[in-house]
Design an enzyme around this catalytic site. Structure first.
Site, PDB file in Angstrom:
ATOM      1  N   GLU A 278     -11.803  -7.415  -3.971  1.00 29.61           N
ATOM      2  CA  GLU A 278     -11.476  -7.118  -2.938  1.00 29.61           C
ATOM      3  C   GLU A 278     -12.326  -7.397  -1.816  1.00 29.61           C
ATOM      4  O   GLU A 278     -12.504  -8.023  -0.811  1.00 29.61           O
ATOM      5  CB  GLU A 278     -10.442  -5.860  -2.758  1.00 29.61           C
TER       6      GLU A 278
ATOM      7  N   GLU B  96      -1.196   6.029   2.103  1.00 33.82           N
ATOM      8  CA  GLU B  96      -0.862   4.828   2.928  1.00 33.82           C
ATOM      9  C   GLU B  96       0.576   4.479   2.766  1.00 33.82           C
ATOM     10  O   GLU B  96       1.053   3.619   2.607  1.00 33.82           O
ATOM     11  CB  GLU B  96      -1.595   3.512   2.171  1.00 33.82           C
TER      12      GLU B  96
ATOM     13  N   ARG C 119      -3.420   9.641  -8.512  1.00 33.19           N
ATOM     14  CA  ARG C 119      -4.461   9.070  -7.746  1.00 33.19           C
ATOM     15  C   ARG C 119      -4.832   9.943  -6.493  1.00 33.19           C
ATOM     16  O   ARG C 119      -3.843  10.527  -5.810  1.00 33.19           O
ATOM     17  CB  ARG C 119      -3.908   7.750  -7.126  1.00 33.19           C
TER      18      ARG C 119
ATOM     19  N   ASP D 125     -13.558   3.029  -0.043  1.00 35.61           N
ATOM     20  CA  ASP D 125     -12.634   2.015  -0.817  1.00 35.61           C
ATOM     21  C   ASP D 125     -13.359   0.763  -1.213  1.00 35.61           C
ATOM     22  O   ASP D 125     -13.378  -0.243  -0.799  1.00 35.61           O
ATOM     23  CB  ASP D 125     -11.419   1.760   0.215  1.00 35.61           C
TER      24      ASP D 125
HETATM   25  C1  GCU Z   1      -7.057  -0.556  -0.898  1.00 33.73           C
HETATM   26  C2  GCU Z   1      -6.376  -1.729  -0.671  1.00 33.73           C
HETATM   27  C3  GCU Z   1      -4.794  -1.322  -0.886  1.00 33.73           C
HETATM   28  C4  GCU Z   1      -4.493  -0.832  -2.066  1.00 33.73           C
HETATM   29  C5  GCU Z   1      -5.157   0.621  -1.874  1.00 33.73           C
HETATM   30  C6  GCU Z   1      -5.008   1.419  -2.904  1.00 33.73           C
HETATM   31  O1  GCU Z   1      -6.714   0.127   0.320  1.00 33.73           O
HETATM   32  O2  GCU Z   1      -6.573  -2.564   0.378  1.00 33.73           O
HETATM   33  O3  GCU Z   1      -4.139  -3.079  -1.091  1.00 33.73           O
HETATM   34  O4  GCU Z   1      -3.077  -0.450  -2.000  1.00 33.73           O
HETATM   35  O5  GCU Z   1      -6.464   0.411  -1.567  1.00 33.73           O
HETATM   36  O6  GCU Z   1      -5.832   1.540  -3.660  1.00 33.73           O
HETATM   37  O7  GCU Z   1      -3.995   2.262  -3.018  1.00 33.73           O
END
Ligand code: GCU
Length: 683
Positions: A397, A290, A323, A369
């Site tokens: 979440e 991300e 991770r 997720d």
């Molecule tokens: C999900 C979540 C994010 C978080 C990500 C992660 O996508 O919405 O807010 O940063 O998981 O676990 O890194």
């Protein structure tokens, strides 16, 4: 202070004479032998708990005095033989284990452990027995935690916000500084040690600009203060780090993990950290995920990245928790061959065996997720030569955001009980993450925390059950959801059997209720983008995130089969592979995760997919009304503040459930043109 602040450490006054008389003698004299910070915490907790339950101060001895009735200490510090106990018989206990035993004609209780930490856990156990009104007369408990690392990840940012936080602001930071309210952190540490948590990372896995500097002398003195508090409760401090730190902190040209200057930079950095925090736990790393930086920028792989940090941490006994939440978050929705569910396995399986000994891969429980229903990540079992740990999410979440009730222990239990068949039948996930199946040096479970600075910590008071349940379950995955729920309720709301039974049922039903009114049959998502609360069936359908349901006028679901789909089902061992791959044997609750089927496809329940969608959505919303009725029946039986807090949340849940019901039903009615057999209102 409100009752909700103390969570399950209520230590309510024991008013029932029978129990009072049974216990009170034990509370008069107590001895905690030794004076390390952890033993001081143990003594503190014992004094506090007993005073609160019996209304009188205990006399405290600092040696195993004749007058003491509760005698606590390590095996080395208390004369076990004097009480007829034999050290050799306790040898099987692990470092954090303990013994709780009534001796001397049941007049004394021995609280003995290998380590100070074990003593602290034992004291909490003893207090729990009192809160649960268990008999102490013949108590004889030998207990060890089943998992090594029992961790929480705070997703706290230094501006005070909490990523995916639903209970106020951070208790760790405000205005880009570390908080001065260290009392609250101590109270958090008390709660965590009472459920056996022994590690915590205190900043968000997304490490932004200011947070990158947590590992510099701008902040390390204050991080050390937090670590001091946590240490006294047996909790090790970890930090999430930015992979590009050498560039961002000291202006290096590169963060390439194979560059000698970068290696030296991390070595020096780690040395500096350990000067402030001698028992620092290590780093949590979200890299190439991300949009966070990572080794891919330099054409290196995740093993190169993790090993760079591992080498620096190794001399100090530190760990790298790396991770596996790595996937393409810029996918083209038109591209049907890329499958986000495959990503963790595809990235990390080929690297099995390439990581250094002090690296642990952190794997989310499912391949997507934290959805309300997902299969177990096929990476569990696939990594045979790599330390690994589970990542759960206590923060809700995708499961109601602590407005809606969703007790997650049954979900986590299903995951831990899942048989991967990695080494034949019986290769359960719980035996992988406890390190036993593959003999991992380091292993365990972590989870995203659900707390903030709300008075009751978790927004919805009933969400405290998830934090409690998480700790208890990972201490011993063989506890049942019922046992955990009951412990929590009695420690939190007292002994009234009607209260206990009612809340227990509500908790145990809540996951299935939430699943009923949200995304059906394992398909997931269908939520509002960004904040993730409430329905939006196509919210992620034409996006870059790889989270699609593929509904059209004929059918719905993602084909992840080997023959015609993305091949994801092939990442499992047999017979799971065949079970999921084959439409006939794929369990209903995951059908749309693995298969694209017509709306008229008949489930094992005998219903068609479309009728199942209608029925569960009408039912889910009705079930929320029933939850509200049940809760209303508790008015006057629990304190008004906690009663009202939960009532308000239930009103929000009802609104949410109706919205989900109507949007999902309407969407699929309009797509399919198939009417509800029972002619209920669809818009
Ligand atoms: C999900 C979540 C994010 C978080 C990500 C992660 O996508 O919405 O807010 O940063 O998981 O676990 O890194």
């Amino acid at each position: 202070r409100q009752a909700s602040y103390d969570c399950w450490l209520q230590y309510e006054k024991i008013r029932d004479h029978e129990y009072y008389n049974q216990y009170v003698a034990y509370s008069r004299g107590i001895a905690v032998v030794g004076d390390s910070p952890i033993l001081k915490s143990a003594l503190d907790e014992l004094e506090r708990g007993l005073f609160s339950m019996f209304g009188q101060k205990s006399t405290v001895y600092n040696e195993a005095a004749k007058e003491a009735s509760i005698i606590a200490g390590t095996f080395e510090s208390i004369p076990l033989e004097d009480y007829g106990l034999n050290k050799a018989s306790l040898i099987n206990m692990n470092e954090e284990g303990y013994l709780l035993k009534a001796v001397k004609d049941e007049e004394k209780i021995i609280v003995a452990a290998k380590s100070d930490k074990g003593v602290l856990y034992a004291v909490h156990h003893l207090l729990r027995l009192l809160q649960l009104r268990e008999s102490l007369k013949q108590v004889n408990i030998v207990e060890s935690p089943k998992n090594q690392l029992r961790m929480l990840n705070q997703w706290d940012n230094m501006d005070g916000s909490v990523e995916r936080g639903y209970s106020g602001q951070s208790i760790f930071y405000e205005n880009h500084k570390i908080t001065t309210n260290l009392e609250r952190i101590k109270d958090y540490a008390r709660l965590l040690s009472s459920i056996g948590i022994n590690a915590i990372s205190i900043n968000n896995v997304n490490v932004w600009k200011v947070e990158t500097k947590l590992i510099t002398n701008d902040f390390l003195p204050d991080v050390a203060k937090i670590a001091d508090i946590l240490r006294a409760y047996g909790i090790k401090t970890f930090l999430s780090i930015n992979f590009a730190s050498p560039i961002e902190i000291d202006g290096l040209q590169t963060a390439d993990p194979l560059d000698p200057d970068v290696k030296t930079w991390w070595k020096n950095k780690v040395e500096e950290i350990y000067r402030y925090i001698p028992d620092f736990g290590g780093f949590v790393v979200k890299a190439d995920s991300e949009h966070r930086p990572g080794p891919f920028s330099y054409d290196r792989n995740h093993a190169d990245g993790a090993n760079l940090l591992a080498e620096a941490l190794e001399p100090f006994g530190g760990l790298v928790i790396w991770r596996c939440f790595v996937y393409n978050c810029l996918q083209d929705w038109r591209d049907r061959s890329t499958d986000r569910a495959r990503a963790a396995y595809d990235h990390f399986k080929p690297l099995d065996g390439d990581f250094l000994d002090n690296v642990i891969l952190q794997i989310k429980n499912g391949p997507m997720d934290f959805q309300v229903r997902e299969p177990v990540s096929p990476l569990f079992g696939a990594l045979e030569k790599t330390n690994q740990m589970m990542e759960f999410q206590v923060a809700q979440e995708y499961t109601g955001q602590q407005k809606d009730l969703c007790f997650l222990v049954p979900l986590w239990k299903e995951v831990l009980e899942f048989d991967t068949y990695a080494k034949g039948e019986g290769s359960k996930v719980k035996n992988i993450v406890n390190g036993s199946l593959f003999n991992d040096k380091f292993s365990g479970i972590c989870a995203v925390s659900n707390i903030g600075n709300d008075e009751n910590w978790t927004g919805n008071t009933l969400a405290q059950a998830n934090l409690y349940g998480y700790g208890r379950l990972i201490w011993n995955p063989d506890l049942t959801s019922e046992e955990i729920a009951e412990e929590w309720i009695r420690s939190t709301f007292g002994q009234d059997p009607s209260v206990v039974e009612q809340i227990k049922q509500m908790l145990l039903d809540s996951w299935s209720i939430y699943e009923n009114y949200t995304a059906p049959l394992g398909v997931g998502w269908m939520v509002n983008p960004h904040h993730h609360y409430g329905p939006n069936i196509d919210g992620y359908e034409y996006s870059v995130w790889g989270t699609y349901h593929f509904a059209d006028r004929d059918g719905i679901g993602v084909d992840r089969t080997i023959e015609t789909g993305t091949g994801y089902a092939g990442q499992y061992y047999s017979p799971n592979k065949e079970m999921y791959n084959n439409l006939e044997t794929c369990p209903d609750e995951l059908l749309l995760f693995f298969h694209h089927v017509p709306y008229t496809y008949k489930l094992k329940s005998g219903k068609t997919v479309i009728q199942h969608i209608y029925d569960t959505h009408f039912k889910g919303a009705e079930q929320v009304e029933e939850l509200i009725e049940k809760w209303n029946g508790l008015r006057g039986k629990i304190d008004e503040i906690r009663f009202v807090n939960v009532s308000e949340r239930f009103q929000l849940q009802l609104k949410n459930a109706k919205e989900w019901r109507d949007q999902v039903n309407t969407y699929f009615y309009r797509k399919s043109g198939i009417a509800d057999e029972n002619n209920r209102t669809i818009y």
